[in-house]
Design an enzyme around this catalytic site. Structure first.
Site, PDB file in Angstrom:
ATOM      1  CG  ASP A  49      34.281  42.025  49.409  1.00 43.15           C
ATOM      2  OD1 ASP A  49      33.508  42.563  48.592  1.00 43.15           O
ATOM      3  OD2 ASP A  49      35.484  41.787  49.170  1.00 43.15           O
TER       4      ASP A  49
ATOM      5  CG  HIS B  99      37.508  46.315  49.092  1.00 46.78           C
ATOM      6  ND1 HIS B  99      37.825  45.686  50.274  1.00 46.78           N
ATOM      7  CD2 HIS B  99      37.313  45.321  48.185  1.00 46.78           C
ATOM      8  CE1 HIS B  99      37.824  44.373  50.099  1.00 46.78           C
ATOM      9  NE2 HIS B  99      37.520  44.114  48.838  1.00 46.78           N
TER      10      HIS B  99
ATOM     11  CB  SER C  69      27.933  46.229  41.228  1.00 43.19           C
ATOM     12  OG  SER C  69      27.595  45.265  42.189  1.00 43.19           O
TER      13      SER C  69
ATOM     14  CG  MET D  85      40.924  39.188  42.133  1.00 47.73           C
ATOM     15  SD  MET D  85      39.385  38.942  41.217  1.00 47.73           S
ATOM     16  CE  MET D  85      38.235  39.867  42.247  1.00 47.73           C
TER      17      MET D  85
ATOM     18  N   GLY E 108      27.873  41.521  47.160  1.00 45.79           N
ATOM     19  CA  GLY E 108      26.420  41.641  47.102  1.00 45.79           C
ATOM     20  C   GLY E 108      25.826  42.615  48.097  1.00 45.79           C
TER      21      GLY E 108
ATOM     22  CG  MET F  82      40.373  37.499  46.699  1.00 49.73           C
ATOM     23  SD  MET F  82      38.976  38.215  45.831  1.00 49.73           S
ATOM     24  CE  MET F  82      39.515  39.924  45.766  1.00 49.73           C
TER      25      MET F  82
ATOM     26  CG  ASP G  32      38.347  43.342  45.301  1.00 47.70           C
ATOM     27  OD1 ASP G  32      38.395  42.779  46.409  1.00 47.70           O
ATOM     28  OD2 ASP G  32      37.372  44.027  44.908  1.00 47.70           O
TER      29      ASP G  32
ATOM     30  CG  MET H 147      35.247  36.478  51.110  1.00 48.00           C
ATOM     31  SD  MET H 147      35.358  38.144  50.414  1.00 48.00           S
ATOM     32  CE  MET H 147      34.561  37.936  48.818  1.00 48.00           C
TER      33      MET H 147
ATOM     34  CG  HIS I 127      39.739  41.127  49.384  1.00 47.23           C
ATOM     35  ND1 HIS I 127      38.480  40.913  48.844  1.00 47.23           N
ATOM     36  CD2 HIS I 127      40.131  39.909  49.884  1.00 47.23           C
ATOM     37  CE1 HIS I 127      38.130  39.647  49.016  1.00 47.23           C
ATOM     38  NE2 HIS I 127      39.114  39.017  49.621  1.00 47.23           N
TER      39      HIS I 127
ATOM     40  CB  SER J 199      34.899  46.954  45.676  1.00 52.35           C
ATOM     41  OG  SER J 199      35.688  46.210  44.766  1.00 52.35           O
TER      42      SER J 199
HETATM   43  O1  5RP Z   1      36.188  40.753  46.589  1.00 46.91           O
HETATM   44  C1  5RP Z   1      35.369  40.969  45.726  1.00 46.91           C
HETATM   45  C2  5RP Z   1      35.008  39.896  44.745  1.00 46.91           C
HETATM   46  O2  5RP Z   1      35.724  38.764  45.039  1.00 46.91           O
HETATM   47  C3  5RP Z   1      34.758  42.342  45.575  1.00 46.91           C
HETATM   48  O3  5RP Z   1      35.269  43.189  46.578  1.00 46.91           O
HETATM   49  C4  5RP Z   1      33.233  42.295  45.646  1.00 46.91           C
HETATM   50  O4  5RP Z   1      32.708  41.345  44.808  1.00 46.91           O
HETATM   51  C5  5RP Z   1      32.615  43.644  45.372  1.00 46.91           C
HETATM   52  O5  5RP Z   1      31.677  43.599  44.346  1.00 46.91           O
HETATM   53  P1  5RP Z   1      30.088  43.646  44.567  1.00 46.91           P
HETATM   54  O6  5RP Z   1      29.808  44.654  45.658  1.00 46.91           O
HETATM   55  O7  5RP Z   1      29.566  44.062  43.232  1.00 46.91           O
HETATM   56  O8  5RP Z   1      29.638  42.264  44.975  1.00 46.91           O
HETATM   57 FE   FE2 Z   2      36.970  42.300  47.840  1.00 43.84          FE
END
Ligand code: 5RP
Ligand code: FE2
Length: 221
Positions: free
Chosen positions: A173, A31, A196, A35, A175, A66, A33, A135, A64, A8
């Site tokens: 997706d 990926h 991350s 938002m 953590g 959001m 995101d 999620m 993705h 991501s």
């Molecule tokens: O959709 C997402 C957050 O809404 C991201 O894709 C996701 O959080 C990726 O970040 P990490 O791998 O650091 O959790």
């Molecule tokens: Fe995402």
């Protein structure tokens, strides 16, 4: 089951996104995101950025969304050439109509579920989708902790897939690290988003390889 790793770019350097996308050639897709500061309390970018990412990326885009009012906005992202466009069930008035609009425009159709959204109402609609995103954090921010309590939804999805539906990707997706990816893989996920844990690593390609190896080992278990 083929393992797919989708880094991501939410965790990448936003003023150098072309370079950042070029660092993940070992990944299966990037990926992206989107938002809107309405469906989630955070803001990233919209179609102009996705169009440019599509132009400069050598790997497919996994978008993705959001965003609110997604029935109206999702088809435009498919027209930009994204391989897959995933929208949230909670933001859609008609998930089937929106999925069909995506496929008509040449993209794969993905359905995303927030951690508190049950999967049961959607199990009979699986043929309308190419990907279901469970999620594993509340959407909105990278760097959050994996929510293992979402795993029963993956098990339900994997059990519900008929033999002709096995190509539907089950994505997680939030953590995802080398320590959590095996939990999701054992529960039935085959497509893993990691922000991350990839872009925070010194060696991005090694991080992707490590995630892939951990998921393959969990599937073989
Ligand atoms: O959709 C997402 C957050 O809404 C991201 O894709 C996701 O959080 C990726 O970040 P990490 O791998 O650091 O959790
Ligand atoms: Fe995402």
């Amino acid at each position: 089951m083929t393992v797919r790793i989708h880094p991501s770019i939410l965790s990448a350097d936003f003023v150098n996104l072309e370079r950042e996308v070029g660092r993940i050639t070992a990944a299966d897709a990037v990926h992206v995101d989107v938002m809107d500061n309405h469906f989630v309390p955070n803001l990233t970018f919209g179609p102009q950025m996705v169009e440019r990412l599509q132009a400069v990326s050598s790997i497919p885009l996994d978008v993705h969304l959001m965003i609110a009012d997604v029935d109206r906005w999702a088809p435009g992202y498919a027209e930009l050439g994204a391989e897959c466009v995933t929208f949230h069930a909670e933001a859609a008035a008609d998930v089937v109509a929106t999925a069909r609009a995506l496929r008509e425009r040449g993209s794969l159709a993905g359905l995303a579920l927030k951690p508190g959204t049950p999967v049961e109402p959607y199990l009979e609609l699986l043929p309308e989708f190419d990907q279901v995103l469970v999620m594993t954090v509340e959407p909105g921010f990278g760097g959050q902790s994996f929510m293992a309590e979402t795993m029963p939804k993956l098990r339900s999805l994997r059990a519900a897939l008929r033999s002709d539906e096995r190509s539907i990707r089950l994505q997680v997706d939030g953590g995802i690290t080398v320590d959590t990816i095996g939990i999701a893989a054992e529960a039935g996920a085959d497509t893993f988003v990691a922000g991350s844990s990839v872009y925070g690593a010194d060696d991005v390609e090694a991080a992707i390889a490590g995630l892939r190896a951990a998921a393959i080992a969990a599937h073989a278990h």
